[in-house]
Write a protein that holds these residues in place. Structure first.
Motif, PDB file in Angstrom:
ATOM      1  N   ARG A  16       0.855  -1.186   0.000  1.00 15.00           N
ATOM      2  CA  ARG A  16       0.000   0.000   0.000  1.00 15.00           C
ATOM      3  C   ARG A  16       0.888   1.231   0.000  1.00 15.00           C
ATOM      4  N   LYS A  17       0.572   2.145  -0.888  1.00 16.76           N
ATOM      5  CA  LYS A  17       1.271   3.418  -0.951  1.00 16.76           C
ATOM      6  C   LYS A  17       0.233   4.514  -1.126  1.00 16.76           C
ATOM      7  N   GLY A  18       0.029   5.272  -0.061  1.00 19.50           N
ATOM      8  CA  GLY A  18      -1.053   6.248  -0.081  1.00 19.50           C
ATOM      9  C   GLY A  18      -2.377   5.539  -0.166  1.00 19.50           C
ATOM     10  N   ASN A  19      -3.189   5.884  -1.171  1.00 20.44           N
ATOM     11  CA  ASN A  19      -4.481   5.236  -1.365  1.00 20.44           C
ATOM     12  C   ASN A  19      -4.423   4.108  -2.382  1.00 20.44           C
ATOM     13  N   GLU A  20      -3.234   3.842  -2.927  1.00 22.57           N
ATOM     14  CA  GLU A  20      -3.094   2.803  -3.942  1.00 22.57           C
ATOM     15  C   GLU A  20      -2.590   1.509  -3.312  1.00 22.57           C
ATOM     16  N   THR A  21      -3.127   0.393  -3.802  1.00 20.26           N
ATOM     17  CA  THR A  21      -2.698  -0.925  -3.336  1.00 20.26           C
ATOM     18  C   THR A  21      -2.537  -1.851  -4.531  1.00 20.26           C
ATOM     19  N   GLY A  22      -1.781  -2.915  -4.333  1.00 19.07           N
ATOM     20  CA  GLY A  22      -1.602  -3.907  -5.389  1.00 19.07           C
ATOM     21  C   GLY A  22      -0.622  -4.968  -4.944  1.00 19.07           C
ATOM     22  N   TRP A  23      -0.246  -5.847  -5.886  1.00 15.99           N
ATOM     23  CA  TRP A  23       0.697  -6.919  -5.597  1.00 15.99           C
ATOM     24  C   TRP A  23       1.917  -6.773  -6.497  1.00 15.99           C
ATOM     25  N   LEU A  24       3.082  -6.868  -5.899  1.00 15.50           N
ATOM     26  CA  LEU A  24       4.344  -6.783  -6.614  1.00 15.50           C
ATOM     27  C   LEU A  24       5.035  -8.136  -6.587  1.00 15.50           C
ATOM     28  N   ARG A  26       8.964 -10.060  -6.664  1.00 20.14           N
ATOM     29  CA  ARG A  26      10.154  -9.778  -5.860  1.00 20.14           C
ATOM     30  C   ARG A  26      11.099  -8.785  -6.516  1.00 20.14           C
ATOM     31  N   THR A  27      10.862  -8.469  -7.783  1.00 23.46           N
ATOM     32  CA  THR A  27      11.670  -7.430  -8.438  1.00 23.46           C
ATOM     33  C   THR A  27      11.054  -6.050  -8.274  1.00 23.46           C
ATOM     34  N   GLY A  28       9.869  -5.980  -7.681  1.00 24.75           N
ATOM     35  CA  GLY A  28       9.187  -4.704  -7.510  1.00 24.75           C
ATOM     36  C   GLY A  28       8.215  -4.372  -8.626  1.00 24.75           C
ATOM     37  N   LYS A  29       8.047  -5.279  -9.568  1.00 25.37           N
ATOM     38  CA  LYS A  29       7.131  -5.041 -10.686  1.00 25.37           C
ATOM     39  C   LYS A  29       5.693  -5.284 -10.252  1.00 25.37           C
ATOM     40  N   VAL A  30       4.781  -4.374 -10.640  1.00 25.27           N
ATOM     41  CA  VAL A  30       3.362  -4.543 -10.322  1.00 25.27           C
ATOM     42  C   VAL A  30       2.797  -5.645 -11.211  1.00 25.27           C
ATOM     43  N   VAL A  31       2.269  -6.710 -10.591  1.00 24.43           N
ATOM     44  CA  VAL A  31       1.716  -7.825 -11.362  1.00 24.43           C
ATOM     45  C   VAL A  31       0.206  -7.936 -11.217  1.00 24.43           C
ATOM     46  N   LEU A  32      -0.365  -7.399 -10.167  1.00 29.52           N
ATOM     47  CA  LEU A  32      -1.813  -7.451  -9.969  1.00 29.52           C
ATOM     48  C   LEU A  32      -2.294  -6.165  -9.325  1.00 29.52           C
ATOM     49  N   ARG A  33      -3.418  -5.685  -9.815  1.00 32.41           N
ATOM     50  CA  ARG A  33      -4.083  -4.548  -9.170  1.00 32.41           C
ATOM     51  C   ARG A  33      -5.497  -4.971  -8.810  1.00 32.41           C
ATOM     52  N   PRO A  34      -6.037  -4.507  -7.710  1.00 37.11           N
ATOM     53  CA  PRO A  34      -7.411  -4.873  -7.347  1.00 37.11           C
ATOM     54  C   PRO A  34      -8.402  -4.199  -8.294  1.00 37.11           C
ATOM     55  N   PRO A  35      -9.607  -4.750  -8.386  1.00 35.11           N
ATOM     56  CA  PRO A  35     -10.642  -4.075  -9.183  1.00 35.11           C
ATOM     57  C   PRO A  35     -10.825  -2.618  -8.743  1.00 35.11           C
ATOM     58  N   GLU A  36     -11.287  -1.806  -9.644  1.00 38.76           N
ATOM     59  CA  GLU A  36     -11.395  -0.367  -9.387  1.00 38.76           C
ATOM     60  C   GLU A  36     -12.243  -0.087  -8.141  1.00 38.76           C
ATOM     61  N   GLY A  37     -11.719   0.795  -7.293  1.00 38.31           N
ATOM     62  CA  GLY A  37     -12.424   1.192  -6.082  1.00 38.31           C
ATOM     63  C   GLY A  37     -12.243   0.266  -4.913  1.00 38.31           C
ATOM     64  N   GLY A  48      -6.413 -11.251  -1.951  1.00 39.39           N
ATOM     65  CA  GLY A  48      -7.735 -10.734  -1.628  1.00 39.39           C
ATOM     66  C   GLY A  48      -7.865  -9.264  -1.950  1.00 39.39           C
ATOM     67  N   PHE A  49      -9.091  -8.766  -1.902  1.00 44.71           N
ATOM     68  CA  PHE A  49      -9.351  -7.335  -2.026  1.00 44.71           C
ATOM     69  C   PHE A  49     -10.529  -6.996  -1.137  1.00 44.71           C
ATOM     70  N   ALA A  50     -10.648  -5.731  -0.794  1.00 44.00           N
ATOM     71  CA  ALA A  50     -11.657  -5.330   0.182  1.00 44.00           C
ATOM     72  C   ALA A  50     -12.303  -4.020  -0.219  1.00 44.00           C
ATOM     73  N   LYS A  51     -13.515  -3.826   0.303  1.00 40.03           N
ATOM     74  CA  LYS A  51     -14.210  -2.558   0.120  1.00 40.03           C
ATOM     75  C   LYS A  51     -14.844  -2.163   1.434  1.00 40.03           C
ATOM     76  N   MET A  52     -15.025  -0.863   1.634  1.00 39.73           N
ATOM     77  CA  MET A  52     -15.667  -0.354   2.838  1.00 39.73           C
ATOM     78  C   MET A  52     -17.160  -0.241   2.590  1.00 39.73           C
TER      79      MET A  52
END
Length: 357
Positions: A16-24, A26-37, A48-52
């Motif tokens: 998590r960085k600020g309001n952005e989250t995802g999966w990296l 081991r090289t630091g490359k973004v490989v997965l992003r959660p669905p929008e919102g 997993g992913f979560a919503k409020m």
């Protein structure tokens, strides 16, 4: 730099960085992003992913391509058991990866259902417990109404939900309670031992041994896996501390003794207390203020390893001996020890029953 990171499935890192989250990777490359919102979460086995929603987080699951497989409508989601090909004993296990989702429906109750990681629901969310049992390839479940049964790893009902209790006993037997009586089932749900017992010592019943300690009409006895009585129902209580050695410490008319697996009395019923010394080699009996030591054949001992003992105690706190200028703790609390005299040197000392020193 990121604000938060955690290792997840297949070596991916949930960040998590600020309001952005995802999966990296081991090289630091973004490989997965959660669905929008939605927000990425991880618990080692699941992406997993979560919503409020209504001031609470609801979670779901995505596959390795980032596609939603379980919708975010659960209070928690986690891997019930990791995918393994062999268990600790080298027995091959079924290739099942059970994902369990939970939903709180009232403060004191959580209901559970089971999914595959492809999103197929195996078990409906109407159970308060789901416990995989690998040797039998079954999932022991308890429904919200309190009834217990078993599912196969494919989600099919193997043992019907008609029991008040259900618990594993070794690889293929299940103890059960029906109509206030205990009995045993095989993994197909057929009765293996009739339901005729009022109580059972769950902890050791047919678990790594051949016997179960059970009660009938307020009297305790011992049965084998065929349901045959090996120790008659003639005792006020039977302890299970030495069941793995085919020995049973029993109480009758407030006197304690010991029986073997044939029901033969090994140590007579004349002791106020009788217990093992945290080792299978010795028993300690107490009568008229005297401690008496026995071996597992019921033979009374007056010496051990060449040491003739004068007193026998169960230590309630560590013994401290002076060794030159230091005080040394030599025994743990609740250990049995002998105050002993060596026949050869006539020197006195302490003999530790468990460690043999």
């Amino acid at each position: 730099p990121v604000d938060q990171c955690r290792f997840g499935k297949n070596g991916l890192i949930c960040v998590r960085k600020g309001n952005e989250t995802g999966w990296l990777d081991r090289t630091g490359k973004v490989v997965l992003r959660p669905p929008e919102g939605l927000r990425a979460v991880s618990n080692f086995d699941i992406c997993g992913f979560a919503k409020m929603q209504d001031s609470a987080w609801l979670v779901g699951c995505v596959d390795e391509q980032g596609n939603t497989v379980i919708a975010p409508e659960w209070n928690d989601i986690y891997a019930q058991s990791p995918l393994r090909t062999r268990n600790e004993r080298g027995i091959e296990e079924p290739p099942a990866f059970i994902t369990v989702a939970t939903e709180v429906i009232q403060p004191a109750m959580v209901i559970k259902g089971a999914f595959t990681l492809s999103g197929h629901q195996l078990i409906p969310a109407e159970h308060i417990s789901l416990d995989p049992h690998y040797p039998s390839q079954l999932i022991i479940a308890r429904r919200v109404d309190g009834k217990c049964g078993c599912f196969g790893f494919g989600g099919d009902v193997q043992i019907p939900f008609q029991y008040e209790e259900l618990f594993p006993c070794g690889d293929t037997l299940f103890g059960a309670k029906q109509g206030g009586k205990y009995g045993w089932l095989d993994q197909q749900g057929q009765t293996a031992i009739n339901f005729e017992y009022d109580a059972v010592l769950h902890r050791t019943a047919f678990r790594g041994n051949r016997f179960a300690i059970v009660a009938k009409n307020d009297r305790w006895g011992v049965i084998d896996r065929d349901g045959q009585t090996v120790v008659p129902f003639d005792f006020d209580r039977i302890a299970d501390s030495l069941i793995h050695h085919d020995l049973f410490v029993a109480t009758k008319n407030k006197q304690r003794g010991c029986l073997d697996a044939s029901g033969k009395t090994v140590i007579p019923f004349e002791f106020f207390s009788l217990g093992d010394t945290t080792t299978s080699e010795y028993f300690v009996g107490s009568k008229k203020g005297q401690e008496v030591l026995f071996d597992t054949n019921g033979r009374q001992l007056r010496s051990v390893n060449g040491l003739t003992f004068s007193r026998l105690h169960k230590q309630l706190g560590p013994i401290r001996l002076r060794n030159r200028s230091h005080m040394v703790d030599v025994l743990r609390p609740a250990d049995w020890f002998l105050a002993a005299r060596d026949r050869t040197t006539d020197g006195e000392g302490v003999f530790h029953m468990t460690r043999g020193i």
